[in-house]
Write a protein that holds these residues in place. Structure first.
Motif, PDB file in Angstrom:
ATOM      1  N   HIS A 599       0.815  -1.214   0.000  1.00 36.10           N
ATOM      2  CA  HIS A 599       0.000   0.000   0.000  1.00 36.10           C
ATOM      3  C   HIS A 599       0.856   1.275   0.000  1.00 36.10           C
ATOM      4  O   HIS A 599       0.326   2.366   0.228  1.00 36.10           O
ATOM      5  CB  HIS A 599      -0.931   0.010   1.219  1.00 36.10           C
ATOM      6  N   TYR A 600       2.162   1.128  -0.250  1.00 36.10           N
ATOM      7  CA  TYR A 600       3.064   2.281  -0.226  1.00 36.10           C
ATOM      8  C   TYR A 600       3.848   2.343  -1.536  1.00 36.10           C
ATOM      9  O   TYR A 600       3.969   1.357  -2.265  1.00 36.10           O
ATOM     10  CB  TYR A 600       4.045   2.177   0.945  1.00 36.10           C
ATOM     11  N   GLU A 601       4.367   3.533  -1.810  1.00 36.03           N
ATOM     12  CA  GLU A 601       5.220   3.713  -2.982  1.00 36.03           C
ATOM     13  C   GLU A 601       6.252   4.796  -2.701  1.00 36.03           C
ATOM     14  O   GLU A 601       6.080   5.622  -1.781  1.00 36.03           O
ATOM     15  CB  GLU A 601       4.382   4.076  -4.216  1.00 36.03           C
ATOM     16  N   VAL A 620       9.882  13.189 -12.832  1.00 39.44           N
ATOM     17  CA  VAL A 620       9.328  12.439 -11.707  1.00 39.44           C
ATOM     18  C   VAL A 620       9.231  10.960 -12.089  1.00 39.44           C
ATOM     19  O   VAL A 620       9.035  10.608 -13.256  1.00 39.44           O
ATOM     20  CB  VAL A 620       7.940  12.965 -11.290  1.00 39.44           C
ATOM     21  N   GLY A 621       9.355  10.094 -11.073  1.00 41.19           N
ATOM     22  CA  GLY A 621       9.225   8.652 -11.283  1.00 41.19           C
ATOM     23  C   GLY A 621       8.668   7.992 -10.043  1.00 41.19           C
ATOM     24  O   GLY A 621       8.731   8.559  -8.942  1.00 41.19           O
ATOM     25  N   VAL A 622       8.105   6.802 -10.193  1.00 40.95           N
ATOM     26  CA  VAL A 622       7.453   6.096  -9.089  1.00 40.95           C
ATOM     27  C   VAL A 622       7.967   4.664  -9.026  1.00 40.95           C
ATOM     28  O   VAL A 622       8.127   3.999 -10.053  1.00 40.95           O
ATOM     29  CB  VAL A 622       5.918   6.088  -9.272  1.00 40.95           C
ATOM     30  N   LEU A 623       8.210   4.203  -7.805  1.00 39.98           N
ATOM     31  CA  LEU A 623       8.534   2.800  -7.562  1.00 39.98           C
ATOM     32  C   LEU A 623       7.597   2.299  -6.473  1.00 39.98           C
ATOM     33  O   LEU A 623       7.679   2.749  -5.321  1.00 39.98           O
ATOM     34  CB  LEU A 623       9.996   2.633  -7.135  1.00 39.98           C
ATOM     35  N   GLN A 624       6.689   1.390  -6.819  1.00 41.97           N
ATOM     36  CA  GLN A 624       5.766   0.854  -5.825  1.00 41.97           C
ATOM     37  C   GLN A 624       6.456  -0.258  -5.039  1.00 41.97           C
ATOM     38  O   GLN A 624       7.162  -1.097  -5.605  1.00 41.97           O
ATOM     39  CB  GLN A 624       4.498   0.343  -6.500  1.00 41.97           C
ATOM     40  N   LEU A 625       6.244  -0.241  -3.721  1.00 42.32           N
ATOM     41  CA  LEU A 625       6.917  -1.225  -2.874  1.00 42.32           C
ATOM     42  C   LEU A 625       6.425  -2.644  -3.141  1.00 42.32           C
ATOM     43  O   LEU A 625       7.098  -3.602  -2.750  1.00 42.32           O
ATOM     44  CB  LEU A 625       6.718  -0.866  -1.401  1.00 42.32           C
ATOM     45  N   SER A 626       5.266  -2.781  -3.803  1.00 40.13           N
ATOM     46  CA  SER A 626       4.795  -4.129  -4.151  1.00 40.13           C
ATOM     47  C   SER A 626       5.792  -4.829  -5.062  1.00 40.13           C
ATOM     48  O   SER A 626       5.989  -6.046  -4.962  1.00 40.13           O
ATOM     49  CB  SER A 626       3.425  -4.052  -4.837  1.00 40.13           C
ATOM     50  N   SER A 627       6.457  -4.048  -5.942  1.00 40.50           N
ATOM     51  CA  SER A 627       7.452  -4.657  -6.833  1.00 40.50           C
ATOM     52  C   SER A 627       8.710  -5.055  -6.061  1.00 40.50           C
ATOM     53  O   SER A 627       9.406  -5.997  -6.433  1.00 40.50           O
ATOM     54  CB  SER A 627       7.813  -3.693  -7.965  1.00 40.50           C
ATOM     55  N   VAL A 628       8.995  -4.357  -4.949  1.00 39.42           N
ATOM     56  CA  VAL A 628      10.136  -4.735  -4.105  1.00 39.42           C
ATOM     57  C   VAL A 628       9.809  -6.020  -3.347  1.00 39.42           C
ATOM     58  O   VAL A 628      10.661  -6.912  -3.210  1.00 39.42           O
ATOM     59  CB  VAL A 628      10.478  -3.593  -3.120  1.00 39.42           C
ATOM     60  N   VAL A 629       8.567  -6.126  -2.864  1.00 37.02           N
ATOM     61  CA  VAL A 629       8.137  -7.341  -2.159  1.00 37.02           C
ATOM     62  C   VAL A 629       8.250  -8.548  -3.081  1.00 37.02           C
ATOM     63  O   VAL A 629       8.670  -9.637  -2.670  1.00 37.02           O
ATOM     64  CB  VAL A 629       6.687  -7.183  -1.654  1.00 37.02           C
ATOM     65  N   GLU A 630       7.869  -8.369  -4.353  1.00 37.33           N
ATOM     66  CA  GLU A 630       7.937  -9.469  -5.327  1.00 37.33           C
ATOM     67  C   GLU A 630       9.365  -9.961  -5.539  1.00 37.33           C
ATOM     68  O   GLU A 630       9.576 -11.091  -5.982  1.00 37.33           O
ATOM     69  CB  GLU A 630       7.324  -9.024  -6.655  1.00 37.33           C
TER      70      GLU A 630
END
Length: 697
Positions: A599-601, A620-630
C-alpha cells in the motif's frame, strides 16, 4: 416347364413377373413414341414430360384395376399394380434425369415451368412409388435434379423481395409511416415485406423436399434472402432515423418496425424448422437476429440522446437542491421527504416521458429505451452531482500540467453545464458548490433518491428487471464514487496506490532521465514494524536546459497511509553542472506496523536547485513497494523519469475527493505530489526549439 424337365425349375411367380415386366417395358417404349407423335422432348419446353407422366399414371391405374385382380394367383409374391408403377417409374426417371441435365445447361424455359414439373413429379412419386418395397427405405433422387431450377427461382425471389421492400418502404415514408391499425404500433411496410417472404417460404414448404441435403441447400439460399432483405430494411431505417428522432411518435414507429422484423424473423425461423434446421442455416439466422438487436440498440440510443440535454438540465437542478440540504447524518428512512424534494425536477421529466413511451412503443422497444435512459440518467448524476466539473480556477490550481487546449475544452464544458439554470444565483451556487465535498447526509439523501429512480424504471414489473440494476456498470460506478466520500484519507490513498499501477512514463512520451536506486525492506521480528532503506546511487541522461547553473538533486517521498506522524521526505545534496551525477546517499523511512508494504510507494523527483527561487522539477518517477516485495524485499533498478505521472480516470476521481479535504494536510500533500510536474520556461523552450532546428539541419 414340365416339357423342359429342368432340374431346378424357377418359381412360377418369377416367370409371370418377368413376363409382365417385359410387357411393361415394351408398353413404356410404345407410350414414349406415341407422345412423341404429339411433340417430342424439347429444350424449349417441358410440356412433353407433363403429358408423358399423365399417360403413365393412366396406364398404372389400368394395371391396378384390370391386371392385379386377374393375376392374383401369387398374392404374397406378385402385385402387378406395384410392379407396373416401379417399372414405369424406373424408366421415366432415367429419361427425365437426362432431359433435366440438358435443360440445366440451356435454361430456356421459365422458372415456374420447372417448379410446376417438380410438383407434378413429386405428386406421382408419393402416390405410386414411395410405398413400394424397393423405395420405402430410400431417399428419392429426383429433387436433386431440380436443384438448379429451384435456386434460379430463389434468386428471382431475392430480387423480387428487394423490389417490394423498396416500394413498400418509400410509400410508407411518403405517408409518414401510418400504423397498420389502431391496435398495432408498427407500419405497413413491415407487413408487405413479410407477406412476400412468407409466400416464398410457403412454396418451399409445399415442395416438401424428401431429400434432406437438397432441402438444406434450399433453406440455406432462402436464409440469404432473409438476411439481405431484413438488413436492407434496417439500413433504410438507420439512414432515415436522424430525420425523425426528434418526432417522438415517428421515431417510436420506426423502432417498432425493427422490433417487428425480429418478431417475424423468429416466426419464420420456427416455420423453416426451428431447432431441426441445418446448423449453417440456424447460425445465419441467429447472427441476423443479433444484428437486428444491435440496430434496435443503436436506434434507442439515438432516440434517447435527444432527451439528454433535458436530463442534463434537470440533473443540474437536482445538484443545486441537494447542496442546499444541511444537517447531521440520518438513516435512509428519515430522509425520504428530502429525497423526494431533490428528485422532483428529474422525476417530472422521467415519469412524463416514460408514460408516453409505454403508450407508443412495443414492450421490447420500451425496455431498450429504458436501458438507454437509465444509463444517461445515472451517468449524469455521477458526473454532474457526485463528481461535478470543477470551476476553471480550481482546475488550474489542481492541474498545473493542463495544456491550453485542455483548459479551453474544460471551460466550454463548464459553460454547457450551467445552461438551463434558472438564475444567476443558481449558476453561482452550482459553481461554488461543485468544489465542495458532499456531506454524509447528502450522500444518504442521494442514495435514497437512487432507490426511487430504480422503482420508477422498474414500473412494478412492467419496466426493467431488478437484476438489471444490480448488474448495471453505471450504477456500480456511481455507488463507488458516492462511497469515496465516506472513506478516510488513509483508505483513499491506499485505494489510489493499489489501483494506479502504471504511473510511470506513458509510452507516447520520451523519458527525461533516469535514477539508479537500491531499495530494501526490513521487518522487526518482535514488533512487526517495517523500515524502508533507499539508496540513491546516481542519475543519468538528465534532459534539462537552463540559462543558469544546473544543480540537480533528488527528492525521495514515501507515499501511503498512516504516515502523518512519520518522516515522508528526504533529499540528496545537489551536484552542480552535472547531467549524470553520482550521489551514493542512503535514507531510511519507517512504515510502522499498521499497513502492508503493497500500500506504499516511493516517488522520486529530480529537481534543479536554486537559492533565490523555487526549485524546478526536471522529472518524476514512481517505484511501488509491491514490486520490491515481489523481489524478496530487495531490488536495485533504474527508475525512469517523465515530465508528469500517468493517472487514469479512477485515480483522478480519488484525487478529486482528496483535493476537497482542505483541512487535511496529508491529503493536500498527497494531491500536490501527484499533480506536480515539470514546467518548461521560455528560455528552456527557446533552447529546445533551437536544438530542434539544429537537428533538422
Amino acid at each position: 416347364m414340365k416339357v423342359l424337365e429342368l432340374a431346378s425349375p424357377p418359381r412360377a411367380s418369377n416367370v409371370v413377373r418377368e413376363c409382365a415386366k417385359t410387357c411393361m417395358q415394351q408398353t413404356y417404349q410404345m407410350m414414349f413414341e406415341s407422345c412423341c407423335e404429339q411433340g417430342g422432348p424439347s429444350i424449349d419446353s417441358v410440356q412433353f414430360w407433363f403429358d408423358f407422366i399423365d399417360y403413365i399414371m393412366r396406364v398404372i391405374e389400368d394395371d391396378q384395376k384390370n391386371y392385379t385382380p386377374a393375376l392374383n394367383q401369387f398374392p404374397q409374391e406378385l402385385n402387378v399394380g406395384q410392379l407396373s408403377a416401379g417399372t414405369l417409374w424406373q424408366l421415366y426417371k432415367m429419361d427425365l434425369k437426362m432431359a433435366l441435365e440438358d435443360h440445366a445447361k440451356e435454361k430456356r424455359c421459365k422458372t415456374p415451368d420447372y417448379m410446376n414439373l417438380y410438383f407434378k413429379v413429386k405428386g406421382f412419386y408419393f402416390k405410386y412409388v414411395a410405398e413400394l418395397p424397393q423405395y420405402k427405405q430410400s431417399i428419392p433422387e429426383f429433387p436433386a435434379w431440380f436443384t438448379p431450377f429451384v435456386m434460379d427461382w430463389l434468386n428471382e425471389n431475392d430480387e423480387h423481395s428487394m423490389d417490394i421492400l423498396r416500394n413498400a418502404y418509400n410509400v410508407d415514408k411518403a405517408d409518414n409511416f401510418p400504423q397498420t391499425s389502431e391496435h398495432t404500433k408498427f407500419s405497413n411496410s413491415v407487413v408487405d415485406v413479410f407477406t412476400q417472404l412468407n409466400a416464398a417460404l410457403k412454396l418451399l414448404k409445399q415442395m416438401d423436399c424428401p431429400n434432406p441435403e437438397v432441402s438444406a441447400d434450399m433453406m440455406k439460399r432462402f436464409s440469404k434472402t432473409l438476411n439481405k432483405v431484413l438488413l436492407s430494411y434496417a439500413d433504410m431505417v438507420q439512414k432515415d432515423f436522424p430525420k425523425f428522432a426528434h418526432d417522438e411518435k415517428l421515431a417510436c414507429i420506426l423502432m417498432n418496425n425493427v422490433q417487428q422484423l425480429r418478431v417475424q424473423l423468429e416466426k419464420i425461423y420456427e416455420t423453416m424448422g426451428g431447432a431441426e434446421l441445418d446448423e449453417h442455416v440456424g447460425s445465419v439466422l441467429t447472427v441476423l437476429q443479433k444484428k437486428l438487436n444491435s440496430v434496435l440498440d443503436k436506434l434507442s440510443g439515438e432516440f434517447v440522446s435527444t432527451l439528454e440535454p433535458h436530463i442534463h438540465e434537470q440533473t443540474m437542478k437536482l445538484g443545486v437542491l441537494l447542496n442546499k440540504i444541511k444537517g447531521p447524518q440520518l438513516q435512509k428512512t428519515q430522509v425520504q421527504p428530502e429525497a423526494d424534494a431533490v428528485l422532483e425536477p428529474l422525476m417530472d421529466l422521467l415519469e412524463g416521458s416514460l408514460r408516453r413511451y409505454a403508450d407508443q412503443c412495443e414492450k421490447t422497444v420500451l425496455k431498450y429505451i429504458l436501458k438507454e435512459l437509465w444509463k444517461i440518467t445515472i451517468v449524469n448524476m455521477e458526473k454532474r452531482v457526485v463528481l461535478p466539473p470543477l470551476s476553471d480556477k480550481a482546475l488550474l490550481k489542481q492541474l498545473p500540467n493542463a495544456k491550453i487546449g485542455d483548459v479551453t475544452k474544460l471551460m466550454s464544458t463548464n459553460i454547457q453545464n450551467i445552461k438551463g439554470m434558472n438564475s444567476v444565483k443558481d449558476m453561482m451556487d452550482m459553481a461554488k458548490d461543485s468544489e465542495k465535498s458532499l456531506t454524509p447526509k447528502q450522500c444518504t439523501v442521494l442514495d435514497c433518491a437512487l432507490d426511487a429512480i430504480k422503482d420508477s424504471f422498474h414500473a412494478s414489473g412492467k419496466g426493467l428487471k431488478k437484476s438489471f440494476f444490480e448488474k448495471s456498470p453505471e450504477l456500480q460506478s456511481l455507488k463507488y464514487a458516492l462511497s469515496l466520500y465516506t472513506q478516510t484519507t488513509e483508505q483513499l490513498i491506499k485505494t489510489f496506490i493499489t489501483s494506479q499501477r502504471q504511473q510511470d512514463l506513458p509510452s507516447q512520451e520520451q523519458p527525461v532521465g533516469e535514477v539508479s536506486v537500491q531499495v530494501d525492506l526490513f521487518s522487526h521480528p518482535g514488533t512487526g514494524e517495517q523500515k524502508v532503506t533507499v539508496k540513491i546511487l546516481a542519475a543519468n541522461d538528465l534532459r534539462w536546459q537552463t540559462s543558469s547553473a544546473f544543480k540537480p538533486f533528488v527528492e525521495v517521498h514515501l507515499v501511503g497511509p498512516h504516515l502523518s506522524d512519520k518522516k515522508r521526505k528526504c533529499a540528496t545534496k545537489s551536484k552542480p553542472g552535472n547531467w549524470a551525477p553520482k550521489f551514493n546517499e542512503t535514507f531510511h523511512f519507517f512504515l510502522g506496523n499498521e499497513g502492508e508494504p503493497e500500500h506504499y510507494e516511493l516517488m522520486f523527483q529530480v529537481k534543479d536547485y536554486c537559492f533565490a527561487r523555487e526549485d524546478r522539477i526536471v522529472g518524476v518517477g514512481v517505484l511501488q513497494l509491491s514490486s520490491v516485495v515481489e523481489q524478496a524485499g530487495s531490488c536495485a533498478m533504474w527508475v525512469q523519469l517523465g515530465t508528469r505521472l500517468h493517472i487514469d480516470e479512477t485515480g483522478l476521481i480519488l484525487l478529486r475527493i482528496l483535493s476537497q479535504r482542505q483541512t487535511d494536510e496529508v491529503a493536500k500533500d498527497f494531491v500536490r505530489l501527484k499533480t506536480e510536474c515539470r514546467h518548461e520556461t521560455e528560455a528552456v523552450m527557446a533552447a529546445s526549439a533551437s536544438s530542434q532546428n539544429v537537428n533538422r539541419a
